[in-house]
Design a protein around this motif. Structure first.
Motif, PDB file in Angstrom:
ATOM      1  N   SER A  59       0.891  -1.256   0.031  1.00 49.11           N
ATOM      2  CA  SER A  59      -0.111  -0.072  -0.160  1.00 49.11           C
ATOM      3  C   SER A  59       1.035   1.152   0.042  1.00 49.11           C
ATOM      4  O   SER A  59       0.577   2.240  -0.669  1.00 49.11           O
ATOM      5  CB  SER A  59      -0.919   0.126   1.485  1.00 49.11           C
ATOM      6  N   GLY A  60       2.048   1.333   0.713  1.00 46.48           N
ATOM      7  CA  GLY A  60       3.011   2.265   0.712  1.00 46.48           C
ATOM      8  C   GLY A  60       3.442   2.617  -0.577  1.00 46.48           C
ATOM      9  O   GLY A  60       3.670   3.709  -0.958  1.00 46.48           O
ATOM     10  N   ALA A  61       3.953   1.373  -1.406  1.00 44.48           N
ATOM     11  CA  ALA A  61       4.487   1.561  -2.515  1.00 44.48           C
ATOM     12  C   ALA A  61       3.218   2.217  -3.693  1.00 44.48           C
ATOM     13  O   ALA A  61       3.708   2.974  -4.402  1.00 44.48           O
ATOM     14  CB  ALA A  61       4.736   0.223  -3.316  1.00 44.48           C
ATOM     15  N   LEU A  62       2.252   1.766  -3.441  1.00 46.20           N
ATOM     16  CA  LEU A  62       1.000   2.586  -4.470  1.00 46.20           C
ATOM     17  C   LEU A  62       0.770   4.185  -4.125  1.00 46.20           C
ATOM     18  O   LEU A  62       0.871   4.887  -4.892  1.00 46.20           O
ATOM     19  CB  LEU A  62      -0.289   1.856  -4.141  1.00 46.20           C
ATOM     20  N   TYR A  63       1.089   4.228  -2.831  1.00 48.93           N
ATOM     21  CA  TYR A  63       1.013   5.555  -2.401  1.00 48.93           C
ATOM     22  C   TYR A  63       2.211   6.714  -2.715  1.00 48.93           C
ATOM     23  O   TYR A  63       1.702   7.852  -3.201  1.00 48.93           O
ATOM     24  CB  TYR A  63       0.903   5.701  -0.561  1.00 48.93           C
ATOM     25  N   LEU A  64       3.390   5.885  -2.884  1.00 51.15           N
ATOM     26  CA  LEU A  64       4.437   6.826  -3.326  1.00 51.15           C
ATOM     27  C   LEU A  64       4.164   6.760  -4.780  1.00 51.15           C
ATOM     28  O   LEU A  64       4.744   7.809  -5.581  1.00 51.15           O
ATOM     29  CB  LEU A  64       5.798   5.968  -3.074  1.00 51.15           C
ATOM     30  N   LEU A  65       3.704   5.770  -5.693  1.00 51.27           N
ATOM     31  CA  LEU A  65       3.574   5.836  -7.015  1.00 51.27           C
ATOM     32  C   LEU A  65       2.556   6.916  -7.548  1.00 51.27           C
ATOM     33  O   LEU A  65       2.982   7.733  -8.569  1.00 51.27           O
ATOM     34  CB  LEU A  65       3.301   4.444  -7.348  1.00 51.27           C
ATOM     35  N   PHE A  66       1.515   6.878  -7.003  1.00 50.78           N
ATOM     36  CA  PHE A  66       0.470   7.644  -7.434  1.00 50.78           C
ATOM     37  C   PHE A  66      -0.078   8.785  -6.668  1.00 50.78           C
ATOM     38  O   PHE A  66      -0.690   9.529  -7.113  1.00 50.78           O
ATOM     39  CB  PHE A  66      -0.774   6.716  -7.599  1.00 50.78           C
ATOM     40  N   ASP A  67       0.523   9.030  -5.471  1.00 50.89           N
ATOM     41  CA  ASP A  67       0.127  10.295  -4.888  1.00 50.89           C
ATOM     42  C   ASP A  67      -1.373  10.491  -4.606  1.00 50.89           C
ATOM     43  O   ASP A  67      -1.765  11.414  -5.116  1.00 50.89           O
ATOM     44  CB  ASP A  67       1.104  11.477  -5.057  1.00 50.89           C
ATOM     45  N   PRO A  68      -2.120   9.458  -4.254  1.00 49.94           N
ATOM     46  CA  PRO A  68      -3.444   9.566  -4.427  1.00 49.94           C
ATOM     47  C   PRO A  68      -4.039  10.640  -3.301  1.00 49.94           C
ATOM     48  O   PRO A  68      -3.695  10.794  -2.260  1.00 49.94           O
ATOM     49  CB  PRO A  68      -4.065   8.064  -3.930  1.00 49.94           C
ATOM     50  N   LYS A  69      -5.403  11.202  -3.502  1.00 50.65           N
ATOM     51  CA  LYS A  69      -5.772  11.884  -2.668  1.00 50.65           C
ATOM     52  C   LYS A  69      -6.917  11.101  -1.869  1.00 50.65           C
ATOM     53  O   LYS A  69      -7.091  10.083  -2.111  1.00 50.65           O
ATOM     54  CB  LYS A  69      -6.910  13.124  -3.365  1.00 50.65           C
ATOM     55  N   ALA A  70      -7.716  11.722  -0.854  1.00 46.92           N
ATOM     56  CA  ALA A  70      -8.283  11.197  -0.085  1.00 46.92           C
ATOM     57  C   ALA A  70      -9.676  10.405  -0.849  1.00 46.92           C
ATOM     58  O   ALA A  70      -9.876   9.279  -0.284  1.00 46.92           O
ATOM     59  CB  ALA A  70      -9.097  12.061   1.014  1.00 46.92           C
TER      60      ALA A  70
END
Length: 200
Positions: A59-70
């Protein structure tokens, strides 16, 4: 996130990924990618923290890759009430564990088709339950994104629901798996590939 993948596409991808992973590493790990499934197999002797850590890292990798909003939260939250999602998670986790128990633990099953059976079950579960609960079926799949994006809405439903459902599915299959058939008759159909090679 960008609307490029349709909901049926998500269902198919989810099912295919699980199928591929079962065929890739099932012989190493027993294809336990789900803490609820693993806990059921170990009958509550231990909680598999490695899977939870893996989910948080992914999940952290996805967050770093795509910088998703809430609003792009990639975890699971109820569309309706938390209780509705809780009950639905029990049902679909029951179905998943029942199928896993049948194809992965019973020597009478056609083991070579286990990945297809489990992947197809996940595809169907997501197709039906996805729009309502997110179709988690996996505590780690819900806890990982919740920790990374700090969204814990109804997280209890996605931890308890799959645990209850998989335990019920595993125990139910154990109740129906026994047979009075002689061993020779049972082992005749244990392998699809072996039966094909014998007929050639």
């Amino acid at each position: 996130m960008y609307g490029s993948v349709t909901f049926p596409g998500i269902c198919i991808t989810w099912g295919l990924v699980v199928m591929v992973m079962i065929y890739s590493v099932g012989h190493i790990s027993g294809a336990h990618f789900n803490p609820a499934v693993t806990t059921t197999f170990t009958i509550l002797k231990q909680f598999p923290f490695k899977q939870l850590v893996g989910a948080i890292l992914a999940s952290g990798a996805l967050y770093l890759l795509f910088d998703p909003k809430a609003e792009h939260f990639y975890g699971t939250t109820p569309v309706g009430s938390a209780v509705q999602s809780f009950v639905l998670e029990i049902i679909i986790s029951f179905l998943l564990m029942f199928v896993i128990s049948g194809v992965a633990t019973d020597t009478r099953a056609i083991g070579e088709l286990a990945g297809i059976a489990v992947g197809s079950t996940i595809l169907l579960n997501v197709l039906v339950a996805g729009p309502i609960s997110g179709a988690s079926m996996n505590p780690a799949r819900s806890i990982g994104p919740a920790v990374v994006m700090r969204n814990y809405k109804a997280i209890w439903a996605y931890v308890l629901g799959p645990m209850i459902g998989t335990l019920a599915g595993g125990f139910t299959y154990n109740l129906v798996r026994y047979t009075d058939k002689p061993l020779r008759e049972i082992t005749k159909s244990s392998s699809f590939l072996k039966s094909l090679s014998r007929n050639r």
